[in-house]
Scaffold this active site. Structure first.
Site, PDB file in Angstrom:
ATOM      1  N   CYS A 186      76.919 -43.448  16.263  1.00  0.00           N
ATOM      2  CA  CYS A 186      75.999 -44.471  15.776  1.00  0.00           C
ATOM      3  C   CYS A 186      75.862 -45.638  16.749  1.00  0.00           C
ATOM      4  CB  CYS A 186      76.440 -44.988  14.407  1.00  0.00           C
ATOM      5  SG  CYS A 186      76.068 -43.869  13.051  1.00  0.00           S
ATOM      6  N   GLY A 187      76.274 -45.430  17.987  1.00  0.00           N
ATOM      7  CA  GLY A 187      76.001 -46.449  18.989  1.00  0.00           C
ATOM      8  C   GLY A 187      77.153 -47.351  19.363  1.00  0.00           C
ATOM      9  N   LYS A 188      78.400 -46.972  19.029  1.00  0.00           N
ATOM     10  CA  LYS A 188      79.532 -47.819  19.415  1.00  0.00           C
ATOM     11  C   LYS A 188      79.630 -47.948  20.923  1.00  0.00           C
ATOM     12  CE  LYS A 188      83.294 -46.288  17.487  1.00  0.00           C
ATOM     13  NZ  LYS A 188      82.733 -45.001  17.068  1.00  0.00           N
ATOM     14  N   HIS A 242      88.693 -47.881  13.581  1.00  0.00           N
ATOM     15  CA  HIS A 242      87.685 -47.129  14.340  1.00  0.00           C
ATOM     16  C   HIS A 242      86.653 -48.125  14.875  1.00  0.00           C
ATOM     17  CE1 HIS A 242      84.464 -43.704  14.227  1.00  0.00           C
ATOM     18  NE2 HIS A 242      85.108 -43.702  15.361  1.00  0.00           N
ATOM     19  N   ARG A 292      80.097 -33.741  25.202  1.00  0.00           N
ATOM     20  CA  ARG A 292      80.859 -34.950  25.484  1.00  0.00           C
ATOM     21  C   ARG A 292      81.093 -35.174  26.968  1.00  0.00           C
ATOM     22  NH1 ARG A 292      82.611 -38.280  20.944  1.00  0.00           N
ATOM     23  NH2 ARG A 292      81.982 -37.065  19.137  1.00  0.00           N
ATOM     24  N   SER A 341      80.833 -42.314  13.844  1.00  0.00           N
ATOM     25  CA  SER A 341      80.676 -41.626  15.124  1.00  0.00           C
ATOM     26  C   SER A 341      79.205 -41.389  15.435  1.00  0.00           C
ATOM     27  CB  SER A 341      81.409 -40.281  15.098  1.00  0.00           C
ATOM     28  OG  SER A 341      82.801 -40.480  15.003  1.00  0.00           O
ATOM     29  N   ARG A 361      73.662 -46.143  10.447  1.00  0.00           N
ATOM     30  CA  ARG A 361      72.239 -45.792  10.513  1.00  0.00           C
ATOM     31  C   ARG A 361      71.649 -45.878   9.120  1.00  0.00           C
ATOM     32  NH1 ARG A 361      70.178 -42.942  14.953  1.00  0.00           N
ATOM     33  NH2 ARG A 361      71.690 -42.649  16.628  1.00  0.00           N
ATOM     34  N   ARG A 363      84.919 -31.747  15.587  1.00  0.00           N
ATOM     35  CA  ARG A 363      86.041 -32.021  14.689  1.00  0.00           C
ATOM     36  C   ARG A 363      85.875 -31.186  13.435  1.00  0.00           C
ATOM     37  NH1 ARG A 363      84.501 -37.301  14.784  1.00  0.00           N
ATOM     38  NH2 ARG A 363      84.148 -37.119  12.562  1.00  0.00           N
ATOM     39  N   ASP A 407      85.932 -47.284  21.088  1.00  0.00           N
ATOM     40  CA  ASP A 407      86.088 -46.401  19.928  1.00  0.00           C
ATOM     41  C   ASP A 407      87.198 -46.813  18.973  1.00  0.00           C
ATOM     42  OD1 ASP A 407      85.253 -44.035  18.517  1.00  0.00           O
ATOM     43  OD2 ASP A 407      87.067 -43.039  19.211  1.00  0.00           O
ATOM     44  N   LYS A 414      91.991 -39.344  17.460  1.00  0.00           N
ATOM     45  CA  LYS A 414      91.840 -39.654  16.029  1.00  0.00           C
ATOM     46  C   LYS A 414      93.139 -39.401  15.252  1.00  0.00           C
ATOM     47  CE  LYS A 414      87.367 -40.246  16.750  1.00  0.00           C
ATOM     48  NZ  LYS A 414      86.779 -41.566  16.968  1.00  0.00           N
ATOM     49  N   TYR A 416      89.319 -28.190  20.996  1.00  0.00           N
ATOM     50  CA  TYR A 416      88.232 -29.137  21.212  1.00  0.00           C
ATOM     51  C   TYR A 416      88.579 -30.562  20.792  1.00  0.00           C
ATOM     52  CZ  TYR A 416      83.649 -31.178  21.444  1.00  0.00           C
ATOM     53  OH  TYR A 416      82.607 -31.990  21.788  1.00  0.00           O
ATOM     54  N   GLY A 426      69.734 -53.022  24.766  1.00  0.00           N
ATOM     55  CA  GLY A 426      70.054 -54.312  25.386  1.00  0.00           C
ATOM     56  C   GLY A 426      69.581 -55.506  24.584  1.00  0.00           C
TER      57      GLY A 426
END
Length: 633
Positions: free
Chosen positions: A299-301, A275, A416, A297, A447, A97, A322, A255, A246, A541
């Site tokens: 960060c584990g979504k 988001h 991706r 983005s 984070r 992006r 997302d 987005k 892209y 988990g």
């Protein structure tokens, strides 16, 4: 290398001579498009001057035809190890992006961006005047599709016909974009049946390489990186993107539409475009709770949305990974949908340990962008070292020979996977329910290596909005930022705001009304480390243990203690049985006084600098109260 291979055409069966200036319609019936779509296509054709029009229907034969041509051209490589999976390598200058070239245009500047402090560069959106934007657009779009086909892509964000969904039409000269839009949105002429008198979001995209191509085309990937612009016109419900093929720069339903434009529509109509992932957790007693969570983005979504719980008796199901569109219904209940139809996930770091359900989701019918390829026709990226033969020959995303252990990386950090959400083994049966699912909790996170506890609950809705406004995180590979540093990403929406962030906070605050069942708001941090840099919490988990605590709080369980930053878990109230390694509870939930005084001061300064007089008073009041609480410790 030239870029003048034939486009995928079906037999030209119609020429709309008067309206389209003898531009052939290679597929579809132009006269069957709604009149307002016809008018917009004609207007765009006259500007972009494509050689033909291709009206898409989202069908499998259509995708097969386009895929075949892209394989012939070399844009796609078939990954023979899997069913209908393909690899795409982009031009190395078009991999992320491009936030610095993303703009919002409104007549009034402060409708788009807040009043920043004098001398401060604003980071909560970029505004350009209509006059200046017209100049930028006029320098790029005229003739931009010469020699190329204009694909007309009708799509729905959300289940077709749902009262929570919205319709868009994207015009693009990239058939790669067509394939990805077919995965990420619901592409179908059926959307026109529900258009009626409603607006549709106009999405115009060009790679910016009219033929004959002047710039060398690398990897069969036409683009124009020196002239990229992604322009949003929220009042007109319109997006124009030029120069990049892209991801979020070109898949305009993502987005651009689903967050930047939709956030403005949501403000105007009284709902939320966020988001956020949406997931459900069912406890051993069969009680199901739906949760939405916002993280920056990468960060584990996706990992959380598809978590494989370690606690016995718990079941997690995914609604979306997302983006969440949420609206209060007539009964005052917040209902949410995932407006997307697929996953566009970060590949590096994804494996059968970190996210087995994501791995199972893209074993077929998927497109992989800027990953590496193994000699046996498989994909590879950093994080899969334990899942393939160490001696396997690998071709990197830059088309170079490589092996595990060799210097450098095989995949781009922002590589991706694009796959249909329906293939996820834990998709919720109601993920396409037109009424949405009931949301009980909202979670923010990022984070944060130091200082921030594993989980906390806000004191109130207003306090939760303050917590969201102060979200920070290490920067990620999803954007063009280099290196790791803690960056402000309020509400995890910093790159995706469609209007003045202060007014956005006002909108959140205004949602609390009598008769509404307001979801509880939480903040989590899986990434706190000790003095040796080791994670204090195992994550993945095991995060089900934190979700279990959150759910119990939603049920009113008395398992929290008050702190200066919110309610923290009572010691022992998070289930720790069965953890492989012991957890240092006191360190995980410690609130270092000087750290939090500095952090609160820094958050206050950020809002003063970046949002100025547009910050709602209650947010600054709550930050002041937090600072005073720490001073008394």
């Amino acid at each position: 290398m030239s870029d003048n291979e034939e486009e995928p055409f079906m037999e030209v069966h119609e020429i709309v001579t008067q309206k389209l200036g003898h531009i052939p319609v290679a597929k579809g019936d132009f006269k069957k498009l709604p009149s307002k779509v016809q008018k917009w296509v004609i207007h765009s054709v006259n500007i972009c001057q494509p050689r033909a029009i291709y009206i898409c229907d989202g069908s499998k034969p259509e995708a097969d035809e386009v895929t075949h041509k892209l394989l012939e051209r070399g844009t796609l490589t078939k990954l023979t190890k899997y069913e209908e999976c393909y690899l795409c390598r982009t031009d190395p200058s078009d991999v992320a992006r491009v936030e610095s070239k993303t703009w919002i245009t409104t007549p009034e500047k402060y409708d788009t961006v807040p009043h920043v402090r004098e001398g401060v560069k604003g980071i909560l959106g970029q505004w350009m005047s209509p006059h200046d934007m017209k100049k930028e657009i006029d320098e790029r779009f005229p003739g931009c599709m010469k020699g190329r086909t204009m694909y007309v892509i009708p799509f729905s964000m959300g289940p077709i016909g749902s009262p929570l969904s919205k319709i868009g039409v994207q015009l693009t000269d990239s058939n790669y974009v067509l394939l990805c839009m077919r995965i990420m949105t619901r592409v179908s002429p059926r959307v026109f049946e529900f258009m009626g008198d409603h607006d549709f979001v106009k999405c115009l995209h060009s790679v910016g390489c009219p033929r004959p191509v002047e710039r060398k085309v690398i990897n069969h990937w036409p683009c124009n990186p020196d002239n990229v612009i992604i322009a949003h016109f929220p009042e007109e419900r319109k997006v124009k993107s030029y120069g990049s093929g892209y991801g979020g720069n070109s898949l305009l339903g993502k987005k651009c539409f689903a967050l930047r434009i939709a956030s403005v529509i949501a403000r105007d109509e009284g709902w939320m475009a966020e988001h956020m992932l949406i997931m459900s957790v069912t406890d051993p007693n069969g009680k199901e709770t739906f949760i939405a969570a916002a993280f920056p983005s990468a960060c584990g979504k996706t990992n959380l949305a598809m978590i494989q719980p370690t606690l016995p008796g718990y079941k997690v199901q995914c609604v979306g990974d997302d983006i969440a569109w949420m609206r209060f219904n007539s009964k005052g209940q917040l209902r949410g949908i995932n407006p997307e139809n697929g996953f566009f996930g970060v590949a590096p770091g994804t494996n059968f340990k970190t996210n087995p359900n994501a791995m199972r989701s893209f074993q077929k019918n998927s497109i992989f962008t800027n990953v590496a390829e193994t000699a046996d026709g498989g994909y590879f990226w950093e994080g899969l070292e334990d899942e393939i033969d160490k001696n396997m020959s690998i071709t990197t995303w830059l088309n170079q020979e490589w092996r595990i252990g060799k210097a450098g990386t095989a995949a781009h950090p922002n590589a991706r996977f694009t796959c249909p959400a329906s293939q996820c083994p834990i998709m919720h049966p109601k993920w396409e329910d037109p009424e949405g699912v009931p949301i009980s909790a909202l979670i923010f996170g990022g984070r944060r290596p130091t200082g921030v506890p594993l989980v906390l609950e806000s004191f109130s809705w207003e306090h939760g909005v303050m917590i969201g406004a102060c979200v920070k995180s290490e920067s990620t590979a999803a954007a063009e930022h280099k290196g790791k540093k803690i960056m402000h990403d309020p509400m995890a929406m910093r790159p995706f705001m469609g209007y003045n962030f202060g007014k956005y906070l006002d909108h959140w605050l205004s949602l609390k009304k009598d008769g509404r069942q307001m979801p509880k708001i939480f903040h989590v941090n899986w990434f706190r480390v000790d003095e040796h840099g080791k994670f204090l919490w195992p994550g993945f988990g095991e995060n089900i243990r934190v979700l279990d605590w959150i759910i119990q709080r939603c049920q009113g369980k008395d398992i929290a203690v008050k702190s200066p930053i919110g309610y923290l878990p009572k010691k022992g109230s998070i289930k720790m049985e069965g953890l492989k390694d012991p957890v240092n509870w006191d360190e995980l939930f410690s609130l270092p006084k000087h750290y939090w005084l500095d952090d609160t001061h820094e958050s206050t300064r950020f809002l003063e600098d970046q949002v100025g007089c547009d910050v709602p008073e209650v947010i600054m009041k709550l930050l002041k109260e937090q600072e005073e609480s720490f001073k008394k410790m």
